[in-house]
Scaffold this motif. Structure first.
Motif, PDB file in Angstrom:
ATOM      1  N   LYS A 332      44.478 -63.354  77.103  1.00 47.13           N
ATOM      2  CA  LYS A 332      44.381 -64.635  77.639  1.00 47.13           C
ATOM      3  C   LYS A 332      45.671 -65.455  77.977  1.00 47.13           C
ATOM      4  O   LYS A 332      46.091 -65.983  76.656  1.00 47.13           O
ATOM      5  CB  LYS A 332      43.504 -65.443  76.875  1.00 47.13           C
ATOM      6  N   LYS A 433      36.185 -74.062  80.528  1.00 46.27           N
ATOM      7  CA  LYS A 433      35.186 -73.711  79.418  1.00 46.27           C
ATOM      8  C   LYS A 433      34.235 -72.858  80.216  1.00 46.27           C
ATOM      9  O   LYS A 433      33.748 -71.732  79.883  1.00 46.27           O
ATOM     10  CB  LYS A 433      34.568 -74.797  78.929  1.00 46.27           C
ATOM     11  N   GLU A 434      33.777 -73.430  81.513  1.00 46.66           N
ATOM     12  CA  GLU A 434      32.863 -72.717  82.378  1.00 46.66           C
ATOM     13  C   GLU A 434      33.616 -71.326  83.048  1.00 46.66           C
ATOM     14  O   GLU A 434      32.663 -70.330  82.919  1.00 46.66           O
ATOM     15  CB  GLU A 434      32.486 -73.842  83.488  1.00 46.66           C
ATOM     16  N   SER A 435      34.532 -71.316  83.531  1.00 49.60           N
ATOM     17  CA  SER A 435      34.997 -70.319  84.172  1.00 49.60           C
ATOM     18  C   SER A 435      35.926 -69.333  83.608  1.00 49.60           C
ATOM     19  O   SER A 435      35.884 -68.042  84.082  1.00 49.60           O
ATOM     20  CB  SER A 435      36.161 -70.704  85.485  1.00 49.60           C
ATOM     21  N   GLN A 436      36.201 -69.619  82.283  1.00 48.20           N
ATOM     22  CA  GLN A 436      37.158 -68.855  81.373  1.00 48.20           C
ATOM     23  C   GLN A 436      38.233 -67.720  81.991  1.00 48.20           C
ATOM     24  O   GLN A 436      37.862 -66.698  82.354  1.00 48.20           O
ATOM     25  CB  GLN A 436      35.909 -67.826  80.795  1.00 48.20           C
ATOM     26  N   GLU A 438      41.313 -65.642  83.294  1.00 45.70           N
ATOM     27  CA  GLU A 438      42.198 -64.383  82.577  1.00 45.70           C
ATOM     28  C   GLU A 438      43.758 -64.934  82.322  1.00 45.70           C
ATOM     29  O   GLU A 438      44.222 -64.842  81.397  1.00 45.70           O
ATOM     30  CB  GLU A 438      41.955 -63.245  83.310  1.00 45.70           C
ATOM     31  N   TRP A 458      43.034 -74.966  73.261  1.00 44.83           N
ATOM     32  CA  TRP A 458      41.834 -74.343  73.757  1.00 44.83           C
ATOM     33  C   TRP A 458      42.200 -72.808  73.859  1.00 44.83           C
ATOM     34  O   TRP A 458      41.039 -72.033  73.512  1.00 44.83           O
ATOM     35  CB  TRP A 458      40.968 -75.159  74.944  1.00 44.83           C
ATOM     36  N   GLU A 459      43.009 -72.435  74.598  1.00 42.71           N
ATOM     37  CA  GLU A 459      43.466 -71.083  74.806  1.00 42.71           C
ATOM     38  C   GLU A 459      43.535 -70.283  73.427  1.00 42.71           C
ATOM     39  O   GLU A 459      43.157 -69.084  73.206  1.00 42.71           O
ATOM     40  CB  GLU A 459      44.600 -70.909  75.701  1.00 42.71           C
ATOM     41  N   ARG A 462      40.118 -70.030  71.751  1.00 41.90           N
ATOM     42  CA  ARG A 462      39.175 -69.011  72.232  1.00 41.90           C
ATOM     43  C   ARG A 462      39.707 -67.675  71.959  1.00 41.90           C
ATOM     44  O   ARG A 462      38.853 -66.733  71.688  1.00 41.90           O
ATOM     45  CB  ARG A 462      38.981 -69.163  73.724  1.00 41.90           C
ATOM     46  N   LYS A 466      37.684 -64.844  69.771  1.00 39.64           N
ATOM     47  CA  LYS A 466      37.140 -63.454  70.036  1.00 39.64           C
ATOM     48  C   LYS A 466      37.652 -62.599  69.225  1.00 39.64           C
ATOM     49  O   LYS A 466      37.028 -61.319  68.811  1.00 39.64           O
ATOM     50  CB  LYS A 466      38.239 -63.390  71.314  1.00 39.64           C
TER      51      LYS A 466
END
Length: 468
Positions: A332, A433-436, A438, A458-459, A462, A466
């Protein structure tokens, strides 16, 4: 460094990146420093922590009292970004000595050996690279920069006590023709693409401005000019200094064996005085390799050895908001960049594509200035089309009033990305948050930087989720 009869310095627009470097210089020289800016920022908080008094109200009674008792002893430095109807500006014009930031920078550097880096883009990264290579090679360097360097956490680098000739590195800003107030012994022109047409009027006039700057370079010095900039300006520059061309594919100073990897670019430097192989630059981008070429050439000319160059390039950590990589965890990727001109956007996104060719690229772009958006709308749309997904924010007005019909939406039709959307700045986190995404790139010279810490956090979160 002293200014005769001046005992205090007040900065009108002290939070600007160029203004704050000057404020730090005067504070270092022992002057009491105060100033005004429209809003607080992390930079103004740093300046206050360094002992400067800052007000955020455009009122005369917001000034420190001891800056009002003897106006003849106070130098007021101002930036054209301050609106003409500013209460403080009009008060100072009536009672104080005012000088533009560019005038003061010219006064400070006049008696030093000055290396001036000009260009419509690339000058902050290049001047920072020049300063770092010289300093890491043990040369006495002072630098006034247009960004916060990661190595020194400042936009001002000081030489320390020395009896050697101090080398001063400055950004030569073309806005408001500021670079014509400098006295360069050496100069770099990184680019000469049309910009600031609200100041210059047309492309021909800004090119003539760069030619005027080139004529200022000392005849005993050197002029380093990037290949495309030379093409745009023409071969007959009337330069007094020795002229050297550089570029990735130049016949002069150039790079060979350029390899793009995630987080690093490798290349060989080929120049008239040295050839250095296997260099590792940890600020990625083909444009940054090109910036490094001219920085290396200057450092070599000032006596840096190949070993010092190699180490200096390896240890350079870049400038905040210039291709700044915030995350590469778990695939990410998040990169933030100051790009606000079509050519800058093209350079950045092309480099990201080379680094991550198999991943989906999302860019969030905040246009800067109504006039720039209007003048280069087609170029913006074309450059942004390099991404798979484009998220546009509203135009950041800076010093300008709105222009009828000029909005971010005018870029949408020309963008050829698979997905494109226009949202408000306060909707960005929800959208991410919706599109996530790459590979995510945020771009712009306005206040989009206020989103960066939240996006970076946020990155990171997440990536941790993971792993768990």
């Amino acid at each position: 460094m002293t200014f005769k009869g001046i005992n205090k310095v007040y900065f009108l627009g002290i939070g600007g990146i160029g203004m704050s470097a000057l404020a730090r210089w005067f504070r270092h020289e022992g002057y009491p420093v105060a100033g005004y800016d429209k809003t607080p920022s992390p930079l103004t908080e740093e300046l206050e922590g360094e002992g400067m008094l800052i007000s955020y109200e455009d009122r005369v009674d917001s000034m420190p009292v001891d800056f009002t008792t003897a106006p003849e002893e106070v130098l007021v430095v101002w930036t054209p970004a301050i609106p003409r109807d500013s209460v403080l500006l009009n008060f100072f014009q009536a009672h104080y000595t005012l000088k533009k930031r560019s005038e003061v920078l010219g006064m400070i550097t006049k008696d030093f050996y000055t290396i001036a880096v000009a260009g419509t883009h690339g000058k902050t990264s290049t001047s920072s690279l020049v300063a770092h290579l010289l300093k890491s090679a043990g040369k006495p360097v002072a630098a006034f920069l247009g960004g916060i360097t990661q190595n020194y956490q400042s936009n001002l680098i000081l030489p320390g006590k020395t009896k050697e000739q101090v080398l001063v590195v400055v950004e030569a800003d073309e806005f408001d023709r500021s670079f014509l107030r400098l006295h360069p012994n050496e100069a770099v022109v990184t680019s000469a693409d049309p910009d600031h047409l609200d100041i210059y009027g047309d492309e021909a006039t800004i090119l003539e401005g760069f030619r005027d700057f080139i004529r200022l370079v000392d005849k005993r010095g050197k002029l380093y000019i990037q290949s495309h900039a030379l093409f745009r300006l023409g071969e007959d520059l009337e330069a007094k200094a020795t002229q050297r061309e550089y570029g990735l594919r130049s016949t002069g100073i150039h790079a060979e064996n350029v390899i793009a990897k995630p987080g690093i670019f490798q290349f060989d430097y080929i120049g008239p005085k040295a050839q250095i192989s296997g260099l590792e630059l940890h600020i990625p981008g083909f444009h940054n390799v090109e910036n490094a070429l001219v920085a290396i050439a200057i450092a070599v000319d000032h006596g840096a050895t190949p070993e010092q160059i190699r180490e200096g390039i390896r240890t350079f950590r870049g400038v905040k908001r210039r291709f700044e990589i915030h995350s590469t965890e778990e695939g990410k990727v998040y990169i933030d960049d100051y790009a606000h001109h079509p050519e800058e956007i093209k350079a950045c996104l092309s480099s990201v594509r080379a680094m991550y060719p198999m991943q989906r690229l999302t860019v969030i772009f905040q246009p800067h200035l109504y006039t720039r958006t209007r003048d280069f709308a087609e170029g913006f749309s074309e450059s942004l089309s390099l991404a798979d997904e484009v998220v546009l924010l509203d135009i950041y007005p800076a010093r300008e009033l709105p222009i009828a019909g000029v909005t971010s939406e005018m870029l949408m039709e020309g963008i050829q990305a698979g997905k494109k959307i226009l949202i408000k700045k306060d909707q960005v986190m929800e959208y991410l948050k919706e599109s996530q995404p790459e590979v995510l790139v945020t771009m712009g010279a306005g206040d989009i930087d206020r989103l960066v810490p939240g996006i970076a956090a946020w990155e990171k979160s997440r990536a941790i989720l993971k792993k768990e």
